[in-house]
Every structure is written in structure tokens, then in C-alpha cells.
Design an enzyme around this catalytic site. Structure first.
Site, PDB file in Angstrom:
ATOM      1  N   ILE A 156     -11.879 -54.430 -20.463  1.00  0.00           N
ATOM      2  CA  ILE A 156     -12.496 -53.244 -21.062  1.00  0.00           C
ATOM      3  C   ILE A 156     -12.014 -53.022 -22.504  1.00  0.00           C
ATOM      4  O   ILE A 156     -12.678 -52.356 -23.292  1.00  0.00           O
ATOM      5  CB  ILE A 156     -12.182 -52.000 -20.177  1.00  0.00           C
ATOM      6  N   GLN A 194       3.036 -55.132 -18.056  1.00  0.00           N
ATOM      7  CA  GLN A 194       2.024 -55.024 -17.000  1.00  0.00           C
ATOM      8  C   GLN A 194       1.639 -53.564 -16.799  1.00  0.00           C
ATOM      9  O   GLN A 194       2.498 -52.702 -16.585  1.00  0.00           O
ATOM     10  CB  GLN A 194       2.536 -55.624 -15.676  1.00  0.00           C
ATOM     11  N   HIS A 235      -3.512 -60.097 -12.204  1.00  0.00           N
ATOM     12  CA  HIS A 235      -4.680 -60.531 -12.979  1.00  0.00           C
ATOM     13  C   HIS A 235      -4.241 -61.558 -14.007  1.00  0.00           C
ATOM     14  O   HIS A 235      -3.190 -61.421 -14.627  1.00  0.00           O
ATOM     15  CB  HIS A 235      -5.373 -59.351 -13.658  1.00  0.00           C
ATOM     16  N   LEU A 236      -5.080 -62.565 -14.160  1.00  0.00           N
ATOM     17  CA  LEU A 236      -4.858 -63.570 -15.193  1.00  0.00           C
ATOM     18  C   LEU A 236      -5.774 -63.237 -16.366  1.00  0.00           C
ATOM     19  O   LEU A 236      -6.989 -63.123 -16.196  1.00  0.00           O
ATOM     20  CB  LEU A 236      -5.193 -64.971 -14.651  1.00  0.00           C
ATOM     21  N   HIS A 237      -5.164 -63.053 -17.551  1.00  0.00           N
ATOM     22  CA  HIS A 237      -5.963 -62.865 -18.761  1.00  0.00           C
ATOM     23  C   HIS A 237      -6.380 -64.239 -19.274  1.00  0.00           C
ATOM     24  O   HIS A 237      -5.532 -65.122 -19.463  1.00  0.00           O
ATOM     25  CB  HIS A 237      -5.130 -62.212 -19.876  1.00  0.00           C
TER      26      HIS A 237
END
Ligand code: AMP
Ligand code: ZN
Length: 114
Positions: A31, A94, A100-102
């Protein structure tokens, strides 16, 4: 996990345009993108952080990298380059405690990271 934002995205309680989905993970645009391509790959199962991974997550861990490569190809950054980042816990910054993997790419990046 009832109050987990990313669980709600993974189980489609919160509708977002998915960039990728299989039986283990979903991927969607961040986002607040930090690069022209900034996609988050998350497990459908609730796991708080990378340090909670153990051997039973072996297939899932593999999946993160393979899916990131596939999305990188789809987004046209396979050859230009991209970065994969897991932030784990406070010092790494974090903010969302559902792993989550960016996947970041589409611009020149610097090193070391901030
Ligand atoms: P981290 O600091 O590694 O926990 O990163 C959390 C990421 O989630 C940040 O890059 C946020 O911009 C992103 N994020 C937070 N809420 C949403 C949302 N509703 N949809 C997409 N990305 C989000
Ligand atoms: Zn969750």
C-alpha cells in the site's frame, strides 16, 4: 487470527487485487510502495515472523523465493534486478506480525539498507 490484517487479506475478508495466488501463499501490491515494483508475498497460514519458521515450514520457505522469482519475471524485472526482504522483529522494523516477503524492484537500489 481474527485481528490480523494479512490473514483478512489472505482469506479475502478484505478484498485486494492479488498479483499471485496458490495453495500456500498470496501476493499483492504494498500500500506504500518503496519502489516501482513492491509486492508482498504472504502465507495463507498465520505465522507471525521469520523466527517462528521451523522444519515443518520447509516447503513454504521454498515457495517464497520461487513465487518471488515468478512475479519478478511477470513484472519484467528478472534481468534488471530485484531485492527480497523479510523484516523480523523490532530492530528490522517489522510492523505487521504476519510473515511477509517484500519483493522490490524497478529502480537502482543502494546498499547497505537503512
Ligand atoms: P514490515 O515493516 O516488513 O512489517 O512491512 C509491512 C508492510 O505492509 C509495509 O510496507 C506497509 O506499507 C504494508 N502494508 C500495511 N498495510 C497494508 C495493506 N492494507 N495493504 C498492503 N500493504 C500494506
Ligand atoms: Zn495473520
Amino acid at each position: 487470527m481474527p485481528d490480523c490484517l494479512f490473514c483478512k487479506i489472505a482469506n479475502k475478508e478484505i478484498p485486494v487485487k492479488l498479483e499471485y495466488e496458490n495453495d500456500q501463499v498470496v501476493a499483492f501490491n504494498d500500500i506504500n510502495p518503496q519502489a516501482p515494483v513492491h509486492i508482498l508475498i504472504i502465507p495463507k497460514a498465520h505465522i507471525e515472523k521469520v523466527s517462528d519458521f521451523d522444519l515443518k515450514h520447509r516447503d513454504l520457505i521454498t515457495e517464497f523465493v520461487l513465487v518471488a522469482n515468478e512475479i519478478a519475471k511477470k513484472k519484467g524485472i528478472l534481468n534488471s534486478g530485484y531485492r527480497m526482504v523479510f523484516n523480523c522483529n523490532k530492530d528490522a522494523g517489522q510492523a505487521v506480525f504476519h510473515v511477509h516477503l517484500h519483493l522490490l524492484g524497478g529502480r537502482q537500489m543502494s546498499w547497505p539498507p537503512g
